[in-house]
Design a protein around this motif. Sequence first.
Motif, PDB file in Angstrom:
ATOM      1  N   SER A  83      31.020  44.162  55.404  1.00 21.24           N
ATOM      2  CA  SER A  83      30.274  44.810  54.027  1.00 21.24           C
ATOM      3  C   SER A  83      31.442  45.782  53.458  1.00 21.24           C
ATOM      4  CB  SER A  83      29.113  45.887  54.590  1.00 21.24           C
ATOM      5  OG  SER A  83      29.644  46.898  55.251  1.00 21.24           O
ATOM      6  N   ALA A  84      32.292  45.962  54.103  1.00 15.90           N
ATOM      7  CA  ALA A  84      33.701  46.803  53.383  1.00 15.90           C
ATOM      8  C   ALA A  84      34.222  45.808  52.498  1.00 15.90           C
ATOM      9  CB  ALA A  84      34.414  47.387  54.541  1.00 15.90           C
ATOM     10  N   PHE A  85      34.119  44.687  52.464  1.00 14.82           N
ATOM     11  CA  PHE A  85      34.885  43.832  51.626  1.00 14.82           C
ATOM     12  C   PHE A  85      34.116  43.457  50.152  1.00 14.82           C
ATOM     13  CE2 PHE A  85      36.976  43.834  55.520  1.00 14.82           C
ATOM     14  CZ  PHE A  85      38.322  43.870  55.172  1.00 14.82           C
ATOM     15  N   GLU A  86      34.653  43.272  49.198  1.00 13.81           N
ATOM     16  CA  GLU A  86      34.031  42.625  47.883  1.00 13.81           C
ATOM     17  C   GLU A  86      35.143  41.850  47.407  1.00 13.81           C
ATOM     18  OE1 GLU A  86      32.844  44.458  43.456  1.00 13.81           O
ATOM     19  OE2 GLU A  86      33.346  45.822  44.912  1.00 13.81           O
ATOM     20  N   PRO A  87      34.813  40.461  47.233  1.00 12.22           N
ATOM     21  CA  PRO A  87      36.006  39.435  46.876  1.00 12.22           C
ATOM     22  C   PRO A  87      35.926  39.863  45.212  1.00 12.22           C
ATOM     23  CG  PRO A  87      34.195  38.625  48.160  1.00 12.22           C
ATOM     24  CD  PRO A  87      33.605  39.745  48.155  1.00 12.22           C
ATOM     25  N   ASP A  88      37.286  39.727  44.779  1.00 10.29           N
ATOM     26  CA  ASP A  88      37.635  39.755  43.597  1.00 10.29           C
ATOM     27  C   ASP A  88      37.606  38.468  42.947  1.00 10.29           C
ATOM     28  OD1 ASP A  88      38.802  39.967  41.020  1.00 10.29           O
ATOM     29  OD2 ASP A  88      40.294  41.759  41.480  1.00 10.29           O
ATOM     30  N   PRO A  89      36.783  38.013  42.035  1.00 14.30           N
ATOM     31  CA  PRO A  89      36.642  36.400  41.500  1.00 14.30           C
ATOM     32  C   PRO A  89      37.741  36.202  40.636  1.00 14.30           C
ATOM     33  CG  PRO A  89      35.107  37.994  40.548  1.00 14.30           C
ATOM     34  CD  PRO A  89      35.626  38.857  41.470  1.00 14.30           C
ATOM     35  N   ASP A  90      38.413  36.969  40.042  1.00 15.48           N
ATOM     36  CA  ASP A  90      39.739  36.748  39.259  1.00 15.48           C
ATOM     37  C   ASP A  90      40.933  36.639  40.330  1.00 15.48           C
ATOM     38  OD1 ASP A  90      38.188  37.426  36.947  1.00 15.48           O
ATOM     39  OD2 ASP A  90      38.709  39.528  36.964  1.00 15.48           O
ATOM     40  N   VAL A  91      40.848  37.004  41.356  1.00 15.83           N
ATOM     41  CA  VAL A  91      42.048  36.798  42.247  1.00 15.83           C
ATOM     42  C   VAL A  91      41.860  35.628  42.758  1.00 15.83           C
ATOM     43  CG1 VAL A  91      43.403  37.636  44.199  1.00 15.83           C
ATOM     44  CG2 VAL A  91      42.704  39.278  42.432  1.00 15.83           C
ATOM     45  N   LEU A  92      40.615  35.221  43.125  1.00 18.47           N
ATOM     46  CA  LEU A  92      40.256  33.934  43.948  1.00 18.47           C
ATOM     47  C   LEU A  92      40.394  32.798  42.899  1.00 18.47           C
ATOM     48  CD1 LEU A  92      36.929  34.972  45.990  1.00 18.47           C
ATOM     49  CD2 LEU A  92      39.185  34.282  46.886  1.00 18.47           C
ATOM     50  N   ALA A  93      40.133  33.043  41.807  1.00 23.99           N
ATOM     51  CA  ALA A  93      40.632  32.010  40.778  1.00 23.99           C
ATOM     52  C   ALA A  93      42.013  31.724  40.350  1.00 23.99           C
ATOM     53  CB  ALA A  93      39.685  32.387  39.033  1.00 23.99           C
ATOM     54  N   LEU A  94      42.752  32.925  40.455  1.00 23.17           N
ATOM     55  CA  LEU A  94      44.161  32.818  40.289  1.00 23.17           C
ATOM     56  C   LEU A  94      44.722  31.921  41.690  1.00 23.17           C
ATOM     57  CD1 LEU A  94      46.831  33.403  38.876  1.00 23.17           C
ATOM     58  CD2 LEU A  94      46.661  35.669  39.950  1.00 23.17           C
ATOM     59  N   ALA A  95      44.254  32.151  42.997  1.00 26.30           N
ATOM     60  CA  ALA A  95      44.647  31.564  44.263  1.00 26.30           C
ATOM     61  C   ALA A  95      44.330  30.071  43.926  1.00 26.30           C
ATOM     62  CB  ALA A  95      44.081  32.465  45.274  1.00 26.30           C
ATOM     63  N   PRO A 118      34.766  32.643  57.476  1.00 29.24           N
ATOM     64  CA  PRO A 118      34.320  31.382  57.019  1.00 29.24           C
ATOM     65  C   PRO A 118      32.844  31.390  56.610  1.00 29.24           C
ATOM     66  CG  PRO A 118      36.007  31.121  58.845  1.00 29.24           C
ATOM     67  CD  PRO A 118      35.582  32.667  58.861  1.00 29.24           C
ATOM     68  N   ASP A 119      32.154  32.070  57.459  1.00 31.58           N
ATOM     69  CA  ASP A 119      30.577  31.903  57.442  1.00 31.58           C
ATOM     70  C   ASP A 119      30.037  33.060  56.331  1.00 31.58           C
ATOM     71  OD1 ASP A 119      30.338  30.060  59.514  1.00 31.58           O
ATOM     72  OD2 ASP A 119      30.099  31.402  60.931  1.00 31.58           O
ATOM     73  N   LEU A 120      30.688  34.338  56.320  1.00 33.84           N
ATOM     74  CA  LEU A 120      30.220  35.404  55.388  1.00 33.84           C
ATOM     75  C   LEU A 120      30.825  35.418  54.149  1.00 33.84           C
ATOM     76  CD1 LEU A 120      29.486  38.132  58.218  1.00 33.84           C
ATOM     77  CD2 LEU A 120      27.781  36.381  57.360  1.00 33.84           C
ATOM     78  N   PHE A 121      32.152  34.959  54.104  1.00 36.65           N
ATOM     79  CA  PHE A 121      32.795  34.776  52.772  1.00 36.65           C
ATOM     80  C   PHE A 121      33.411  33.487  52.703  1.00 36.65           C
ATOM     81  CE2 PHE A 121      33.131  39.499  53.362  1.00 36.65           C
ATOM     82  CZ  PHE A 121      32.241  39.959  52.177  1.00 36.65           C
ATOM     83  N   PRO A 122      32.485  32.410  52.583  1.00 35.65           N
ATOM     84  CA  PRO A 122      33.291  31.032  52.500  1.00 35.65           C
ATOM     85  C   PRO A 122      33.843  30.932  51.102  1.00 35.65           C
ATOM     86  CG  PRO A 122      30.716  31.000  52.122  1.00 35.65           C
ATOM     87  CD  PRO A 122      31.004  32.343  52.623  1.00 35.65           C
ATOM     88  N   GLN A 123      33.399  31.856  50.204  1.00 29.47           N
ATOM     89  CA  GLN A 123      34.305  31.400  48.963  1.00 29.47           C
ATOM     90  C   GLN A 123      35.762  32.294  48.987  1.00 29.47           C
ATOM     91  OE1 GLN A 123      32.231  33.815  49.776  1.00 29.47           O
ATOM     92  NE2 GLN A 123      31.896  35.557  48.277  1.00 29.47           N
ATOM     93  N   VAL A 124      35.867  33.059  50.050  1.00 28.06           N
ATOM     94  CA  VAL A 124      37.240  33.564  50.276  1.00 28.06           C
ATOM     95  C   VAL A 124      37.949  32.439  51.202  1.00 28.06           C
ATOM     96  CG1 VAL A 124      38.539  35.231  51.233  1.00 28.06           C
ATOM     97  CG2 VAL A 124      36.702  35.644  49.900  1.00 28.06           C
ATOM     98  N   ALA A 125      37.412  32.244  52.330  1.00 28.25           N
ATOM     99  CA  ALA A 125      38.125  31.238  53.078  1.00 28.25           C
ATOM    100  C   ALA A 125      38.533  30.033  52.786  1.00 28.25           C
ATOM    101  CB  ALA A 125      37.444  31.051  54.352  1.00 28.25           C
ATOM    102  N   SER A 126      37.604  29.652  51.888  1.00 26.64           N
ATOM    103  CA  SER A 126      37.890  28.285  51.210  1.00 26.64           C
ATOM    104  C   SER A 126      39.216  27.958  50.430  1.00 26.64           C
ATOM    105  CB  SER A 126      36.634  27.560  50.750  1.00 26.64           C
ATOM    106  OG  SER A 126      36.513  28.138  49.400  1.00 26.64           O
ATOM    107  N   HIS A 127      39.600  29.228  49.806  1.00 27.47           N
ATOM    108  CA  HIS A 127      40.677  29.306  48.748  1.00 27.47           C
ATOM    109  C   HIS A 127      42.042  29.189  49.494  1.00 27.47           C
ATOM    110  CE1 HIS A 127      37.966  30.214  45.567  1.00 27.47           C
ATOM    111  NE2 HIS A 127      38.852  30.028  44.841  1.00 27.47           N
ATOM    112  N   PHE A 128      42.108  29.356  50.968  1.00 22.96           N
ATOM    113  CA  PHE A 128      43.293  29.460  51.602  1.00 22.96           C
ATOM    114  C   PHE A 128      43.648  28.449  52.678  1.00 22.96           C
ATOM    115  CE2 PHE A 128      42.188  33.589  49.724  1.00 22.96           C
ATOM    116  CZ  PHE A 128      43.051  33.718  48.946  1.00 22.96           C
TER     117      PHE A 128
END
Length: 200
Positions: A83-95, A118-128
């Motif tokens: 819960s401490a993490f808030e994905p930044d969509p602009d950085v993910l798009a850049l990645a 991978p389960d709670l933030f798949p939108q993050v894990a899938s970019h790397f």
Amino acid sequence: MHPKVIFFDLGGVVCRFHRQRRLAALGEACGVPPERVESELYASGLISRWDRGLDASSEIHRTIREKLGFPGNIQALQEIWCSAFEPDPDVLALAGSLRPLHTALLTDNDHLLLDALPDLFPQVASHFDALLFSCRLGATKPEPTAFTRALDLMGIAPGESVFIDDRAVNVAAARDLGIAAIHFRDAAALGAALDGLLAR
């Protein structure tokens, strides 16, 4: 410059990190004030120990149960931890726009987060292509070992990589090893910096 791998820090770059959110949520779950959570986990050095990979997720869960009276299972703890993490969509798009270059997370974090990501933030894990957590590397930034082990795992030399971090001390440590490094401020400035590097 034609790098083979671009390393991104997690908290402060790919995600905004809200430490107080984690402290408040864990305190509420345990029926203790956030200051007690801070003292038991951070001030005590446990977080640093876990970031170095000295305890598995199950041991972290057991310790928090014993020290704070956490009543939930490990999945509930992972949700609070994340819960401490808030994905930044602009950085993910850049990645994502950097493909076909390889990208990797290079972050100081523990097995609890690594197992949950991978389960709670798949939108993050899938970019790397690789999740290089300090708990796997056995060292935390800015220690040179954290960088050299990450390079070894990716099979590249320092000059074949770019490293992005929000902490100036980590950026300086990477540069000392011959890694091209960018001090992160926001997604727009990062995009411009990467364009400048990759155009060389």
